[in-house]
Design a protein around this motif. Structure first.
Motif, PDB file in Angstrom:
ATOM      1  N   PRO A  84      -7.974   3.910  46.134  1.00 50.66           N
ATOM      2  CA  PRO A  84      -9.429   3.928  46.285  1.00 50.66           C
ATOM      3  C   PRO A  84     -10.100   2.881  45.407  1.00 50.66           C
ATOM      4  O   PRO A  84      -9.600   2.529  44.334  1.00 50.66           O
ATOM      5  N   ARG A  87     -11.637   5.085  41.473  1.00 45.91           N
ATOM      6  CA  ARG A  87     -10.834   6.292  41.271  1.00 45.91           C
ATOM      7  C   ARG A  87     -11.634   7.433  40.652  1.00 45.91           C
ATOM      8  O   ARG A  87     -11.244   8.592  40.764  1.00 45.91           O
ATOM      9  N   THR A  89     -14.346   8.524  41.661  1.00 48.44           N
ATOM     10  CA  THR A  89     -15.022   9.262  42.724  1.00 48.44           C
ATOM     11  C   THR A  89     -14.041   9.877  43.714  1.00 48.44           C
ATOM     12  O   THR A  89     -14.456  10.488  44.691  1.00 48.44           O
ATOM     13  N   TYR A  90     -12.742   9.699  43.476  1.00 44.74           N
ATOM     14  CA  TYR A  90     -11.733  10.224  44.396  1.00 44.74           C
ATOM     15  C   TYR A  90     -10.661  10.957  43.607  1.00 44.74           C
ATOM     16  O   TYR A  90     -10.054  10.389  42.689  1.00 44.74           O
ATOM     17  N   SER A  91     -10.422  12.190  43.955  1.00 42.54           N
ATOM     18  CA  SER A  91      -9.399  12.991  43.288  1.00 42.54           C
ATOM     19  C   SER A  91      -8.406  13.475  44.332  1.00 42.54           C
ATOM     20  O   SER A  91      -8.720  14.362  45.141  1.00 42.54           O
ATOM     21  N   ALA A  92      -7.217  12.894  44.342  1.00 42.74           N
ATOM     22  CA  ALA A  92      -6.204  13.272  45.332  1.00 42.74           C
ATOM     23  C   ALA A  92      -5.870  14.761  45.306  1.00 42.74           C
ATOM     24  O   ALA A  92      -5.827  15.405  46.359  1.00 42.74           O
ATOM     25  N   VAL A  95      -8.875  16.723  46.808  1.00 46.01           N
ATOM     26  CA  VAL A  95      -9.049  16.451  48.238  1.00 46.01           C
ATOM     27  C   VAL A  95      -7.980  17.192  49.040  1.00 46.01           C
ATOM     28  O   VAL A  95      -8.261  17.803  50.077  1.00 46.01           O
TER      29      VAL A  95
END
Length: 300
Positions: A84, A87, A89-92, A95
């Motif tokens: 991403p 990172r 703003t994105y948490s695997a 999600v």
């Protein structure tokens, strides 16, 4: 085994506790107030509060159900490939947590047939990233669910998780882990059922004692949520009268489960765990070694 924690490991454990700590809640084991995974002052159990607040509708169309399953599988299989732009703003792990939570619980076991050996190993690492999430990030996705919702609460109750193990050379075999409470101590125990028919269950009546709460794999400093310790029969403290009806008496584990084994598990989503089996250290040779990775989904 979980060894005495070093100063470094205590710092990791503190970070884990901080990551789990959420708004004030009620301890599912004793009914008194607690915060996050921290137990109430009157309870020696641990309340694990990390789960989705959204409830999937059981009345999904076939196409919508397939879409949600495909989404969850796709996110898991590509999780280690995504890059991403931001990172923060994105948490695997969160999600994936939400994607699995969006699949109705009655259908989550279908994930087992779609995930590969590599996917299960990937999921172990992704689930470990959850410990680095901030309290605010966790609260955006998770809520008041407790892992005890998927474990037995009554002495006559058995909860069953269906599992798939990722074995060497990319193979996978199925099994079940059934949890129950010791009728005298209220401690959590369980049994592995290898789904090999009556003979298989007779040859491998594998029992373990379970503990829920943060711990560390001493050899790797990896954080975990649940531990299953396969003691020898004399150390299990299980007599025939303590077992569910018609279950076989514990016996010494046979190969390849002999020689000391601990399963370490991480929460992935409500009713879903990923784990690694860890063989005991050989005197003077090593600090223990990974046995296999596996995934569990509650089915009963």
């Amino acid at each position: 085994m979980v060894n005495e924690l070093t100063t470094y490991q205590w710092s990791i454990r503190t970070r884990l506790l901080c990551a789990y700590t959420a708004e004030k809640s009620v301890c599912r084991r004793c009914g008194f107030a607690s915060r996050g995974i921290l137990p109430s002052r009157r309870c020696n159990q641990t309340t694990l509060v990390v789960a989705s607040t959204r409830h999937s509708s059981p009345d999904l169309s076939k196409s919508e159900l397939q879409s949600r399953l495909n989404k969850a599988v796709g996110l898991i299989s590509t999780a280690d490939l995504l890059a991403p732009f931001d990172r923060s703003t994105y948490s695997a792990p969160l999600v994936i947590w939400q994607a699995i939570a969006d699949v109705p619980s009655a259908h989550r076991s279908k994930l087992l047939g779609r995930l590969t050996s590599r996917d299960i190993q990937t999921l172990w690492g992704i689930a470990g990233q959850r410990y680095d999430e901030s309290k605010q990030q966790l609260q955006l996705t998770v809520g008041s669910y407790s892992i005890y919702d998927d474990l037995p609460s009554d002495l006559d109750q058995v909860t069953v998780f269906t599992g798939k193990a990722a074995v060497p050379l990319g193979g996978i075999f199925g099994f079940q882990k059934a949890f129950f409470l010791h009728p005298e101590t209220d401690e959590l125990y369980g049994r592995v059922q290898l789904q090999k028919g009556p003979l298989g269950n007779a040859l491998y009546p594998l029992y373990y004692k379970a503990s829920v709460g943060p711990s560390i794999i001493a050899a790797t400093d990896e954080l975990t949520d649940v531990q299953l310790q396969y003691y020898s029969p004399e150390n299990l403290c299980l007599e025939p009268q303590h077992l569910p009806k018609n279950w076989p008496r514990p016996r010494e584990p046979l190969y390849p489960f002999s020689g000391g084994l601990v399963d370490y598990c991480r929460l992935v989503a409500p009713g879903v765990l990923v784990g690694v089996g860890w063989k005991a250290a050989r005197p003077g040779k090593d600090v223990g070694r990974r046995f296999l990775y596996f995934m569990l989904v509650r089915t009963e």
